[in-house]
Design a protein around this motif. Structure first.
Motif, PDB file in Angstrom:
ATOM      1  N   HIS A 126       0.832  -1.210   0.000  1.00 12.31           N
ATOM      2  CA  HIS A 126       0.000   0.000   0.000  1.00 12.31           C
ATOM      3  C   HIS A 126       0.866   1.260   0.000  1.00 12.31           C
ATOM      4  O   HIS A 126       0.514   2.261  -0.634  1.00 12.31           O
ATOM      5  CB  HIS A 126      -0.933   0.005   1.208  1.00 12.31           C
ATOM      6  N   SER A 127       1.985   1.221   0.700  1.00 11.93           N
ATOM      7  CA  SER A 127       2.831   2.408   0.800  1.00 11.93           C
ATOM      8  C   SER A 127       3.560   2.700  -0.497  1.00 11.93           C
ATOM      9  O   SER A 127       3.762   3.873  -0.856  1.00 11.93           O
ATOM     10  CB  SER A 127       3.847   2.227   1.937  1.00 11.93           C
ATOM     11  N   TYR A 128       3.958   1.653  -1.229  1.00 12.93           N
ATOM     12  CA  TYR A 128       4.836   1.850  -2.383  1.00 12.93           C
ATOM     13  C   TYR A 128       4.155   1.678  -3.732  1.00 12.93           C
ATOM     14  O   TYR A 128       4.795   1.905  -4.767  1.00 12.93           O
ATOM     15  CB  TYR A 128       6.022   0.891  -2.301  1.00 12.93           C
ATOM     16  N   LYS A 129       2.872   1.318  -3.753  1.00  7.64           N
ATOM     17  CA  LYS A 129       2.215   1.063  -5.032  1.00  7.64           C
ATOM     18  C   LYS A 129       2.101   2.316  -5.901  1.00  7.64           C
ATOM     19  O   LYS A 129       1.996   2.216  -7.128  1.00  7.64           O
ATOM     20  CB  LYS A 129       0.827   0.470  -4.804  1.00  7.64           C
ATOM     21  N   GLN A 130       2.171   3.506  -5.278  1.00  5.57           N
ATOM     22  CA  GLN A 130       2.007   4.731  -6.058  1.00  5.57           C
ATOM     23  C   GLN A 130       3.218   5.052  -6.930  1.00  5.57           C
ATOM     24  O   GLN A 130       3.154   5.948  -7.769  1.00  5.57           O
ATOM     25  CB  GLN A 130       1.722   5.900  -5.117  1.00  5.57           C
ATOM     26  N   CYS A 131       4.330   4.333  -6.768  1.00  6.25           N
ATOM     27  CA  CYS A 131       5.498   4.621  -7.613  1.00  6.25           C
ATOM     28  C   CYS A 131       5.555   3.688  -8.821  1.00  6.25           C
ATOM     29  O   CYS A 131       6.630   3.460  -9.391  1.00  6.25           O
ATOM     30  CB  CYS A 131       6.788   4.553  -6.798  1.00  6.25           C
ATOM     31  N   ARG A 132       4.398   3.144  -9.224  1.00  9.35           N
ATOM     32  CA  ARG A 132       4.281   2.324 -10.436  1.00  9.35           C
ATOM     33  C   ARG A 132       5.235   1.133 -10.391  1.00  9.35           C
ATOM     34  O   ARG A 132       6.230   1.047 -11.114  1.00  9.35           O
ATOM     35  CB  ARG A 132       4.545   3.171 -11.690  1.00  9.35           C
ATOM     36  N   LEU A 133       4.904   0.169  -9.531  1.00 11.35           N
ATOM     37  CA  LEU A 133       5.757  -1.005  -9.339  1.00 11.35           C
ATOM     38  C   LEU A 133       5.756  -1.888 -10.587  1.00 11.35           C
ATOM     39  O   LEU A 133       4.708  -2.208 -11.146  1.00 11.35           O
ATOM     40  CB  LEU A 133       5.272  -1.805  -8.134  1.00 11.35           C
ATOM     41  N   ALA A 134       6.940  -2.317 -11.002  1.00 11.85           N
ATOM     42  CA  ALA A 134       7.068  -3.248 -12.122  1.00 11.85           C
ATOM     43  C   ALA A 134       7.021  -4.693 -11.653  1.00 11.85           C
ATOM     44  O   ALA A 134       6.844  -5.606 -12.461  1.00 11.85           O
ATOM     45  CB  ALA A 134       8.383  -2.989 -12.862  1.00 11.85           C
ATOM     46  N   GLY A 135       7.180  -4.920 -10.358  1.00 14.54           N
ATOM     47  CA  GLY A 135       7.166  -6.270  -9.806  1.00 14.54           C
ATOM     48  C   GLY A 135       7.747  -6.255  -8.415  1.00 14.54           C
ATOM     49  O   GLY A 135       7.803  -5.210  -7.749  1.00 14.54           O
ATOM     50  N   CYS A 136       8.201  -7.406  -7.961  1.00 11.89           N
ATOM     51  CA  CYS A 136       8.729  -7.509  -6.599  1.00 11.89           C
ATOM     52  C   CYS A 136       9.939  -8.431  -6.573  1.00 11.89           C
ATOM     53  O   CYS A 136      10.199  -9.196  -7.508  1.00 11.89           O
ATOM     54  CB  CYS A 136       7.647  -7.999  -5.631  1.00 11.89           C
ATOM     55  N   VAL A 137      10.682  -8.355  -5.476  1.00 13.53           N
ATOM     56  CA  VAL A 137      11.831  -9.218  -5.205  1.00 13.53           C
ATOM     57  C   VAL A 137      11.594  -9.849  -3.845  1.00 13.53           C
ATOM     58  O   VAL A 137      11.344  -9.135  -2.863  1.00 13.53           O
ATOM     59  CB  VAL A 137      13.146  -8.411  -5.199  1.00 13.53           C
ATOM     60  N   ILE A 138      11.643 -11.174  -3.767  1.00 11.79           N
ATOM     61  CA  ILE A 138      11.463 -11.876  -2.495  1.00 11.79           C
ATOM     62  C   ILE A 138      12.833 -12.058  -1.858  1.00 11.79           C
ATOM     63  O   ILE A 138      13.745 -12.633  -2.462  1.00 11.79           O
ATOM     64  CB  ILE A 138      10.780 -13.236  -2.706  1.00 11.79           C
ATOM     65  N   THR A 139      12.985 -11.550  -0.632  1.00 17.40           N
ATOM     66  CA  THR A 139      14.262 -11.612   0.075  1.00 17.40           C
ATOM     67  C   THR A 139      14.136 -12.437   1.351  1.00 17.40           C
ATOM     68  O   THR A 139      13.035 -12.724   1.819  1.00 17.40           O
ATOM     69  CB  THR A 139      14.741 -10.195   0.431  1.00 17.40           C
ATOM     70  N   LYS A 140      15.284 -12.821   1.895  1.00 16.11           N
ATOM     71  CA  LYS A 140      15.385 -13.517   3.191  1.00 16.11           C
ATOM     72  C   LYS A 140      14.581 -14.811   3.244  1.00 16.11           C
ATOM     73  O   LYS A 140      14.048 -15.171   4.288  1.00 16.11           O
ATOM     74  CB  LYS A 140      14.951 -12.571   4.321  1.00 16.11           C
TER      75      LYS A 140
END
Length: 451
Positions: A361-375
């Motif tokens: 919700h916090s970062y969706k406004q910067c037009r996300l191209a996808g995600c990276v799964i960490t840890k």
């Protein structure tokens, strides 16, 4: 007499703590909402005092009788004959909760109406000395009633969730078996429900499980082409501590090993943590890659201008609180159409579902191209993070499962991610209380969406 206080997230957990600690004979002598949940005060061998006569409140008594009738009706209707489908169970659950919420709202309305001050009278009017004291006592009494109604609502939701889960086990044991396995994987209830609906017609449990995993893999979206091979400006965003800088270091190191250090540069927007700057400077010296910090009086576009000839520019961002003004400025800079950066949200597999959802919700406004799964190497399950990626339609670009640079950076296909999730499922079966609470939460959320 033994008196003790209990703190829990909700009424059901608090009551369970009381039963476990003091037994079924304990008396609840007080309850109130506190930050983070419920506080119950319970006593063992509590001497009952004769209650003082209280002036009856007809309106509130009527609302309480109506609430009791709703509970009885819900119990009766949840005990309908065989053949009631899971969908009808869900609709019924939502209808009962809606009825209860309407009546609960009505009770609040009555309570507020009773507590309203009388209209102002022009001119002097005699006021009895005890009038203010009586009004204060009424207000306190109404607050207690309102708190009790909130507690009753929680108990009703828990009870109906337990009934729905019990009905599922009796009428559809294969579906109940699959529900448990998906809960062991940590998959959110909404995603689990959608997957189970696709295998509802398969009678044999193992075949249904194999088909469900196939549908699970189809639901997981991955980035088809490696973003580093495509080049351009790539930014990693996310809360503090999710592994953005470490993942960026792995990406840079892998690119240098494959293509050399001349075609890549790193830009740091994290001027808030000294450790992050030092880590990147050390990385830059080792890889012979330029590290460009974005100054306080400099825009991101200005910092990127000298790097136009680089094939890949990686941007390390600061994990700022959402309320920080610099957080909004950072997102606006990354969302700029002139920048044309591909922004990937770093999601720690160790985070709880609510934390993951808040990050999206916090970062969706910067037009996300996808995600990276960490840890992933530190996580007990992968269902939560995969569930968010499915629910929010976030393609998965990279997967990290250790601290080694760049060895612990992977590009996995959907079926490989599902295989990892199955291998990490919890060894223990979820308890009946866990399943009942999950059903209560799921059907309550669904009833809100339907309403």
């Amino acid at each position: 007499m033994q008196v003790k206080r209990f703190f829990a997230a909700d009424m059901r957990q608090a009551m369970k703590l009381v039963r476990d600690e003091l037994g079924a004979d304990a008396a609840i002598i007080g309850n109130r909402r506190v930050a983070g949940g419920i506080e119950l005060t319970a006593a063992l061998d509590y001497p009952l005092q004769p209650a003082e006569p209280v002036k009856p409140n007809a309106a509130l008594e009527a609302e309480l009788r109506k609430t009791q009738a709703i509970i009885a009706t819900a119990q009766a209707r949840l005990s309908l004959p065989e053949g009631l489908t899971a969908k009808k169970d869900c609709q019924l659950f939502g209808e009962r909760l809606d009825d209860f919420k309407n009546d609960f709202t009505g009770a609040d309305h009555v309570a507020n109406r009773v507590a309203e001050p009388a209209p102002e009278v022009v001119g002097p009017a005699p006021v009895a000395p005890h009038a203010y004291e009586s009004a204060s006592q009424d207000a306190r009494g109404l607050d207690i009633v309102r708190s009790e109604l909130h507690g009753l609502r929680e108990l009703l939701e828990t009870q109906l969730g337990s009934m729905a889960w019990s009905n599922m086990q009796q009428r559809q044991p294969n579906q109940a078996f699959l529900w448990r396995r998906l809960q062991r994987m940590g998959l959110p209830a909404t995603v689990a429900h959608d997957l189970l609906a696709k295998v509802a017609g398969i009678a044999e449990s193992q075949q249904a499980w194999r088909m469900l995993l196939a549908h699970f893999a189809q639901a997981v979206d991955v980035v088809r082409d490696d973003p580093m091979d495509e080049g351009g400006v790539i930014a990693l965003v996310g809360p503090a501590g999710v592994g953005k800088t470490t993942t960026l270091s792995k990406l840079a190191a892998r690119h240098v090993l494959q293509h050399g250090s001349q075609s890549i540069a790193i830009v740091s927007m994290d001027s808030f943590r000294i450790g992050a700057q030092e880590q990147l400077k050390t990385l830059g010296r080792i890889l012979n890659v330029p590290i460009i910090p974005v100054g306080a009086d400099q825009s991101l576009t200005q910092a990127l201008a000298p790097l136009a000839q680089k094939k890949v520019v990686l941007i390390d961002t600061a994990g700022l609180p959402a309320a920080d003004p610099a957080f909004r400025l950072q997102l606006e800079a990354l969302a700029s159409r002139g920048l044309r950066s591909k922004n990937y949200l770093a999601l720690a597999a160790t985070s709880q579902a609510q934390v993951l959802k808040a990050a999206w919700h916090s970062y969706k406004q910067c037009r996300l191209a996808g995600c990276v799964i960490t840890k992933a190497d530190e996580a007990s399950t992968l269902g939560e993070v995969l569930g968010l990626a499915i629910g929010q339609r976030l393609p998965i670009a990279y997967f990290t499962d250790g601290p080694r640079i760049p060895d612990d950076l992977h590009r996995l296909r959907a079926h490989q991610l599902v295989s990892r999730a199955v291998s990490l499922q919890l060894a223990e079966e979820p308890s009946e209380d866990t399943m009942a609470a999950m059903f209560a939460s799921f059907y309550n959320d669904l009833s809100r969406k339907v309403g």
